[in-house]
Design a protein around this motif. Sequence first.
Motif, PDB file in Angstrom:
ATOM      1  N   TYR A 120     -10.638   5.073  11.104  1.00 15.77           N
ATOM      2  CA  TYR A 120      -9.727   5.432  10.023  1.00 15.77           C
ATOM      3  C   TYR A 120     -10.200   6.630   9.213  1.00 15.77           C
ATOM      4  N   TYR A 151      -8.534   7.636   6.128  1.00 21.06           N
ATOM      5  CA  TYR A 151      -8.318   7.480   4.686  1.00 21.06           C
ATOM      6  C   TYR A 151      -8.270   6.001   4.313  1.00 21.06           C
ATOM      7  N   TRP A 152      -8.781   5.708   3.102  1.00 22.38           N
ATOM      8  CA  TRP A 152      -8.862   4.333   2.614  1.00 22.38           C
ATOM      9  C   TRP A 152      -8.316   4.227   1.208  1.00 22.38           C
ATOM     10  N   TYR A 210      -8.138  -4.010   1.797  1.00 21.49           N
ATOM     11  CA  TYR A 210      -8.029  -2.553   1.807  1.00 21.49           C
ATOM     12  C   TYR A 210      -6.996  -2.108   2.833  1.00 21.49           C
ATOM     13  N   CYS A 211      -6.233  -1.084   2.482  1.00 28.11           N
ATOM     14  CA  CYS A 211      -5.378  -0.441   3.466  1.00 28.11           C
ATOM     15  C   CYS A 211      -6.035   0.868   3.902  1.00 28.11           C
ATOM     16  N   ALA A 212      -5.694   1.307   5.089  1.00 31.35           N
ATOM     17  CA  ALA A 212      -6.298   2.509   5.649  1.00 31.35           C
ATOM     18  C   ALA A 212      -5.315   3.200   6.578  1.00 31.35           C
ATOM     19  N   TRP A 225      -4.975  -2.843   7.777  1.00 30.56           N
ATOM     20  CA  TRP A 225      -5.483  -3.637   6.662  1.00 30.56           C
ATOM     21  C   TRP A 225      -6.834  -4.216   7.070  1.00 30.56           C
ATOM     22  N   ARG A 270     -17.035  -5.731   5.854  1.00 28.28           N
ATOM     23  CA  ARG A 270     -15.600  -5.475   5.938  1.00 28.28           C
ATOM     24  C   ARG A 270     -15.119  -5.778   7.356  1.00 28.28           C
ATOM     25  N   CYS A 324       0.864  -1.174   0.000  1.00 27.33           N
ATOM     26  CA  CYS A 324       0.000   0.000   0.000  1.00 27.33           C
ATOM     27  C   CYS A 324       0.903   1.227   0.000  1.00 27.33           C
ATOM     28  N   ILE A 345     -13.361   0.168  11.794  1.00 23.90           N
ATOM     29  CA  ILE A 345     -13.478   0.864  10.514  1.00 23.90           C
ATOM     30  C   ILE A 345     -13.644   2.366  10.738  1.00 23.90           C
TER      31      ILE A 345
END
Length: 123
Positions: free
Chosen positions: A110, A112-113, A94-96, A35, A44, A21, A107
Amino acid sequence: VQLQASGGGLVQAGGSLRLSCAVSGLTFSDYAMGWFRQAPGKEREFVGVISVAGALTQYADSVKGRFTISRDKAKNTVYLQMNSLKPEDTAVYYCAADRRYVTPTMISDYDYWGQGTLVTVSS
């Protein structure tokens, strides 16, 4: 701000993949990096997180001992090394990024994704 995840693909059960990422537009060293993954038809879920300096990591029980998160300050990149993959690891990963908490797992923590990268594990 951009988080660009890559490295997904098709792998047989028992195999390995390393996701990357690449982060731009923010001060990488100020952010914990996480992640998450989302399997078809499921919500998710948290996979793992690494603290700002990389000293602390935390993993979901389902991946503990198989997955490892690391970060490279010089490259503004966080990695997810996935070993001993199982069919149930199939998901979009997904990274965040988050700067409020040490090792955020929710979730909503965070800021930014990234766009996600697909991992498919065949049996």
